[in-house]
Design a protein around this motif. Structure first.
Motif, PDB file in Angstrom:
ATOM      1  N   ARG A 128     -11.129 -20.825   6.057  1.00 32.19           N
ATOM      2  CA  ARG A 128     -10.715 -20.126   7.284  1.00 32.19           C
ATOM      3  C   ARG A 128     -11.895 -19.397   7.920  1.00 32.19           C
ATOM      4  O   ARG A 128     -12.060 -19.405   9.143  1.00 32.19           O
ATOM      5  N   ALA A 129     -12.722 -18.758   7.103  1.00 34.40           N
ATOM      6  CA  ALA A 129     -13.889 -18.041   7.626  1.00 34.40           C
ATOM      7  C   ALA A 129     -14.870 -19.026   8.263  1.00 34.40           C
ATOM      8  O   ALA A 129     -15.461 -18.740   9.312  1.00 34.40           O
ATOM      9  N   LYS A 130     -15.026 -20.189   7.653  1.00 35.19           N
ATOM     10  CA  LYS A 130     -15.928 -21.204   8.188  1.00 35.19           C
ATOM     11  C   LYS A 130     -15.435 -21.705   9.543  1.00 35.19           C
ATOM     12  O   LYS A 130     -16.214 -21.854  10.497  1.00 35.19           O
ATOM     13  N   VAL A 131     -14.120 -21.941   9.658  1.00 37.30           N
ATOM     14  CA  VAL A 131     -13.545 -22.400  10.927  1.00 37.30           C
ATOM     15  C   VAL A 131     -13.693 -21.317  11.989  1.00 37.30           C
ATOM     16  O   VAL A 131     -14.060 -21.603  13.138  1.00 37.30           O
ATOM     17  N   ALA A 132     -13.438 -20.056  11.623  1.00 38.40           N
ATOM     18  CA  ALA A 132     -13.554 -18.962  12.585  1.00 38.40           C
ATOM     19  C   ALA A 132     -15.008 -18.822  13.046  1.00 38.40           C
ATOM     20  O   ALA A 132     -15.268 -18.607  14.251  1.00 38.40           O
TER      21      ALA A 132
END
Length: 161
Positions: A128-132
């Protein structure tokens, strides 16, 4: 009618030994001995010697009560040296160790499951952090390109979650 099983026969033969108390404790096969008193006159008289028996109270790690720090002794000594009481204690110790081993395995499996769930949760948070981060960097590039080339049609945003 029925023949006596060999195990029972060997147990009965041990019980009928002259020193029967040896079957009720841990004497490591020590039994009553016979011999002669021989004085200076060489007149032999029969006599017997009993084992030097001392009562001790020991604790067992597996059973958690007074039976002796004798777990290894009970598990590793030959059955014919233990006697009936020693074999009874051996069976109790083995059963208790099996129960403890099963509890430890169940606990280890539960801990492994919790660890796996924790790792999966952390991996999901990293994704999720990578996508954000990718979305923020894409927006920053769009803002920079709009400032350089002027405002133009902006591409539609795709929400990836």
């Amino acid at each position: 009618m029925f023949s006596t099983p060999p195990i029972l026969t060997s147990a009965l033969s041990k019980i009928s030994t002259p020193f029967r108390r040896s079957q009720l404790g841990l004497f490591h096969g020590k039994t009553k001995q016979y011999g002669n008193n021989v004085p200076h006159s060489k007149h032999k008289t029969r006599r017997t010697w009993l084992p030097n028996v001392h009562t001790k109270r020991l604790t067992s790690d597996a059973l958690g009560r007074d039976h002796g720090g004798v777990d290894n002794y009970l598990l590793r000594t030959k059955p014919d040296l233990l006697g009936i009481e020693g074999m009874r204690l051996r069976i109790l110790v083995r059963e208790q160790l099996d129960v403890k081993r099963a509890e430890e395995e169940a606990l280890a499996q539960a801990e492994a499951k919790i660890q796996l769930e924790k790792e999966m949760k952390e991996a999901k948070q990293r994704r999720r952090a990578k996508v954000a981060h990718a979305q923020k960097s894409r927006e920053a590039r769009l803002n920079i390109s709009e400032g350089i080339f002027g405002s133009g049609p902006t591409p539609p945003r795709v929400d990836v979650s």
